[in-house]
Design a protein around this motif. Structure first.
Motif, PDB file in Angstrom:
ATOM      1  N   VAL A 102       0.845  -1.184   0.000  1.00  0.00           N
ATOM      2  CA  VAL A 102       0.000   0.000   0.000  1.00  0.00           C
ATOM      3  C   VAL A 102       0.885   1.240   0.000  1.00  0.00           C
ATOM      4  CG1 VAL A 102      -0.117   0.195   2.536  1.00  0.00           C
ATOM      5  CG2 VAL A 102      -2.019   1.059   1.139  1.00  0.00           C
ATOM      6  N   ILE A 142       1.154   4.916   1.689  1.00  0.00           N
ATOM      7  CA  ILE A 142       0.657   5.653   2.853  1.00  0.00           C
ATOM      8  C   ILE A 142       1.090   7.105   2.727  1.00  0.00           C
ATOM      9  CG2 ILE A 142       0.658   5.811   5.372  1.00  0.00           C
ATOM     10  CD1 ILE A 142       1.581   2.853   5.373  1.00  0.00           C
ATOM     11  N   ASN A 191       3.322  -1.869   3.893  1.00  0.00           N
ATOM     12  CA  ASN A 191       2.632  -3.156   3.844  1.00  0.00           C
ATOM     13  C   ASN A 191       1.260  -3.044   4.501  1.00  0.00           C
ATOM     14  OD1 ASN A 191       4.840  -4.757   2.682  1.00  0.00           O
ATOM     15  ND2 ASN A 191       5.866  -4.354   4.630  1.00  0.00           N
ATOM     16  N   VAL A 192       0.400  -3.988   4.155  1.00  0.00           N
ATOM     17  CA  VAL A 192      -0.945  -3.982   4.708  1.00  0.00           C
ATOM     18  C   VAL A 192      -1.403  -5.417   4.922  1.00  0.00           C
ATOM     19  CG1 VAL A 192      -2.078  -3.946   2.444  1.00  0.00           C
ATOM     20  CG2 VAL A 192      -3.268  -3.021   4.425  1.00  0.00           C
ATOM     21  N   LEU A 236      -8.102  -3.596   9.297  1.00  0.00           N
ATOM     22  CA  LEU A 236      -6.961  -3.369   8.419  1.00  0.00           C
ATOM     23  C   LEU A 236      -5.816  -2.753   9.209  1.00  0.00           C
ATOM     24  CD1 LEU A 236      -6.933  -1.896   4.847  1.00  0.00           C
ATOM     25  CD2 LEU A 236      -5.456  -0.907   6.582  1.00  0.00           C
ATOM     26  N   ARG A 237      -4.612  -3.265   8.997  1.00  0.00           N
ATOM     27  CA  ARG A 237      -3.411  -2.698   9.608  1.00  0.00           C
ATOM     28  C   ARG A 237      -2.404  -2.355   8.520  1.00  0.00           C
ATOM     29  NH1 ARG A 237      -0.502  -5.650  14.546  1.00  0.00           N
ATOM     30  NH2 ARG A 237      -2.208  -4.538  15.588  1.00  0.00           N
ATOM     31  N   SER A 238      -1.903  -1.137   8.537  1.00  0.00           N
ATOM     32  CA  SER A 238      -0.849  -0.724   7.613  1.00  0.00           C
ATOM     33  C   SER A 238       0.384  -0.346   8.423  1.00  0.00           C
ATOM     34  CB  SER A 238      -1.304   0.471   6.760  1.00  0.00           C
ATOM     35  OG  SER A 238      -1.519   1.619   7.554  1.00  0.00           O
ATOM     36  N   LYS A 297       2.640   2.657  12.364  1.00  0.00           N
ATOM     37  CA  LYS A 297       1.679   1.561  12.321  1.00  0.00           C
ATOM     38  C   LYS A 297       0.280   2.128  12.581  1.00  0.00           C
ATOM     39  CE  LYS A 297       2.891  -2.251  14.221  1.00  0.00           C
ATOM     40  NZ  LYS A 297       3.247  -3.254  15.283  1.00  0.00           N
ATOM     41  N   LEU A 314      -4.678   6.182   2.400  1.00  0.00           N
ATOM     42  CA  LEU A 314      -4.181   4.945   1.809  1.00  0.00           C
ATOM     43  C   LEU A 314      -4.548   4.907   0.328  1.00  0.00           C
ATOM     44  CD1 LEU A 314      -5.176   2.329   4.539  1.00  0.00           C
ATOM     45  CD2 LEU A 314      -3.027   3.572   4.307  1.00  0.00           C
ATOM     46  N   LEU A 335      -3.539   0.165  -2.874  1.00  0.00           N
ATOM     47  CA  LEU A 335      -3.497  -1.061  -2.085  1.00  0.00           C
ATOM     48  C   LEU A 335      -3.744  -2.250  -3.016  1.00  0.00           C
ATOM     49  CD1 LEU A 335      -5.282  -1.694   1.326  1.00  0.00           C
ATOM     50  CD2 LEU A 335      -5.190  -3.437  -0.450  1.00  0.00           C
TER      51      LEU A 335
END
Length: 205
Positions: A40, A42, A53-54, A78-80, A94, A191, A194
């Motif tokens: 992704v 950011i 990363n995601v 969702l975590r990026s 994060k 974001l 992705l």
């Protein structure tokens, strides 16, 4: 954005040429659980734009609209994360989101138990925690309840029926924010680009 347009046009065209709904799809729809992992971009407004990363996952339900189309919705996490250099400092970021997706899906049966599908839709998300670390400075900052983001979703995949009640699917998804709403005194994170692989389990109840 080209991927969204391509899949959207494909769905509209398929209205006129779609075959029978896949037989492994119950009239009441199915419950599903999925997980995905990918890359992704950011962006923090007036600050930086980096690759990261995601990873995420969704628990949701399918609702049948007609013999060709269905609606998918649920709750997604969702975590990026990323790290980058800024003024000779290594910064780690994060972010964690809760999202509500709404997607339209078209299935195309090409064998008794296997189908292909395409989906397109929108989502609304809430950035509930953001953590910034600078290891060399022994610095850590964690913020909560930053704001909302809204975006577009597109995906394609293959689904296979394992037995009367269970199916599995493997696919590729793309997402990107088109609008954000954050507090004035917090960084406005966005974001985009992705791209992720997604594995899903489907259950008939």
């Amino acid at each position: 954005m080209k991927l969204y347009i391509f899949i959207f046009c494909g769905l509209i065209t398929s209205i006129f040429y779609a075959q029978e709904q896949p037989s492994n799809l119950d009239k009441n729809g199915e419950w599903f659980v999925n997980s995905y992992f990918g890359t992704v971009t950011i962006e923090a407004e007036d600050s930086f734009k980096v690759n990261g990363n995601v990873a995420g996952g969704t628990v949701g339900r399918e609702f049948i609209l007609n013999e060709n189309f269905s609606l998918l919705t649920g709750i997604e996490h969702l975590r990026s994360w990323t790290d980058f250099q800024n003024q000779n400092q290594q910064i780690f970021l994060k972010n964690n989101y809760i999202k509500i997706p709404i997607n339209f899906k078209l299935g195309y049966l090409f064998s008794e138990k296997t189908s292909a599908f395409a989906e397109v839709g929108v989502y609304g998300g809430y950035l509930y925690t953001s953590k910034v670390e600078i290891i060399s400075e022994n610095f850590e900052d964690r913020e909560k309840g930053l704001g909302f983001n809204f975006g577009l979703h597109a995906g394609v995949g293959i689904k296979h029926q394992l037995n009367e009640y269970f199916s599995m699917s493997l696919g590729f998804i793309s997402q990107g924010d088109f609008a954000t709403t954050f507090d004035d005194d917090t960084p406005e994170y966005k974001l985009s680009d992705l791209y992720a692989y997604r594995l899903s389990a489907w259950v008939k109840l």
